[in-house]
Design a protein around this motif. Structure first.
Motif, PDB file in Angstrom:
ATOM      1  N   UNK A   1       0.806  -1.223   0.000  1.00  0.00           N
ATOM      2  CA  UNK A   1       0.000   0.000   0.000  1.00  0.00           C
ATOM      3  C   UNK A   1       0.839   1.273   0.000  1.00  0.00           C
ATOM      4  N   UNK A   2       2.087   1.188   0.431  1.00  0.00           N
ATOM      5  CA  UNK A   2       2.941   2.370   0.510  1.00  0.00           C
ATOM      6  C   UNK A   2       3.798   2.514  -0.733  1.00  0.00           C
ATOM      7  N   UNK A   3       4.143   3.723  -1.037  1.00  0.00           N
ATOM      8  CA  UNK A   3       5.108   3.981  -2.106  1.00  0.00           C
ATOM      9  C   UNK A   3       6.472   4.156  -1.469  1.00  0.00           C
ATOM     10  N   UNK A   4       7.384   3.280  -1.826  1.00  0.00           N
ATOM     11  CA  UNK A   4       8.736   3.368  -1.268  1.00  0.00           C
ATOM     12  C   UNK A   4       9.737   3.495  -2.405  1.00  0.00           C
ATOM     13  N   UNK A   5      10.477   4.551  -2.381  1.00  0.00           N
ATOM     14  CA  UNK A   5      11.547   4.742  -3.334  1.00  0.00           C
ATOM     15  C   UNK A   5      12.703   3.819  -2.955  1.00  0.00           C
ATOM     16  N   UNK A   6      13.376   3.277  -3.939  1.00  0.00           N
ATOM     17  CA  UNK A   6      14.455   2.323  -3.659  1.00  0.00           C
ATOM     18  C   UNK A   6      15.610   2.962  -2.893  1.00  0.00           C
TER      19      UNK A   6
ATOM     20  N   UNK B   1       8.768  -4.020  -4.548  1.00  0.00           N
ATOM     21  CA  UNK B   1       8.309  -4.778  -5.703  1.00  0.00           C
ATOM     22  C   UNK B   1       7.016  -4.291  -6.298  1.00  0.00           C
ATOM     23  N   UNK B   2       6.145  -3.810  -5.457  1.00  0.00           N
ATOM     24  CA  UNK B   2       4.817  -3.426  -5.940  1.00  0.00           C
ATOM     25  C   UNK B   2       4.253  -2.375  -4.987  1.00  0.00           C
ATOM     26  N   UNK B   3       3.776  -1.292  -5.547  1.00  0.00           N
ATOM     27  CA  UNK B   3       3.166  -0.256  -4.719  1.00  0.00           C
ATOM     28  C   UNK B   3       1.854   0.177  -5.352  1.00  0.00           C
ATOM     29  N   UNK B   4       1.016   0.785  -4.568  1.00  0.00           N
ATOM     30  CA  UNK B   4      -0.292   1.218  -5.049  1.00  0.00           C
ATOM     31  C   UNK B   4      -0.195   2.226  -6.203  1.00  0.00           C
ATOM     32  N   UNK B   5       0.675   3.250  -6.136  1.00  0.00           N
ATOM     33  CA  UNK B   5       0.791   4.148  -7.291  1.00  0.00           C
ATOM     34  C   UNK B   5       1.290   3.434  -8.551  1.00  0.00           C
ATOM     35  N   UNK B   6       2.161   2.461  -8.371  1.00  0.00           N
ATOM     36  CA  UNK B   6       2.649   1.691  -9.507  1.00  0.00           C
ATOM     37  C   UNK B   6       1.516   0.902 -10.155  1.00  0.00           C
ATOM     38  N   UNK B   7       0.656   0.326  -9.338  1.00  0.00           N
ATOM     39  CA  UNK B   7      -0.482  -0.421  -9.873  1.00  0.00           C
ATOM     40  C   UNK B   7      -1.453   0.491 -10.617  1.00  0.00           C
TER      41      UNK B   7
END
Length: 91
Positions: A18-23, A52-58
């Motif tokens: 659910x969170x957006x995490x920058x690498x 690997x997967x975040x809500x904004x990416x989806x």
């Protein structure tokens, strides 16, 4: 150190998606949470799911792919994060 148990791995994987995490921001977050007492198994599950997967990416991938593929993609990432977290929990 608090004992989060096996449920912490599952919860961390779902929160990480659910969170957006920058690498580049993952290492300081992991260090801060680990020094505050979070077990490594929970931390690894959180980091794998978040990177690997975040809500904004989806939301962005929804424009290109069908919903069934996005569900499969997110499920695979969460499954891998949970499996690795459980592996770390039992080792």
């Amino acid at each position: 150190m608090k004992d989060y148990g096996i449920y912490g791995v599952f919860i961390a994987a779902f929160i990480g998606v659910l969170l957006y995490m920058n690498c580049t921001a993952m290492i300081p977050i992991a260090l801060a949470l680990t020094t505050s007492g979070i077990p490594l198994s929970v931390m690894m599950s959180f980091l794998i799911a978040g990177a690997g997967c975040s809500l904004p990416e989806l939301v962005l991938l929804k424009r290109f792919f069908k919903t069934s593929f996005l569900v499969l993609f997110a499920s695979a990432i969460v499954f891998i994060a949970i499996c690795f977290g459980l592996l770390m929990f039992y080792i």
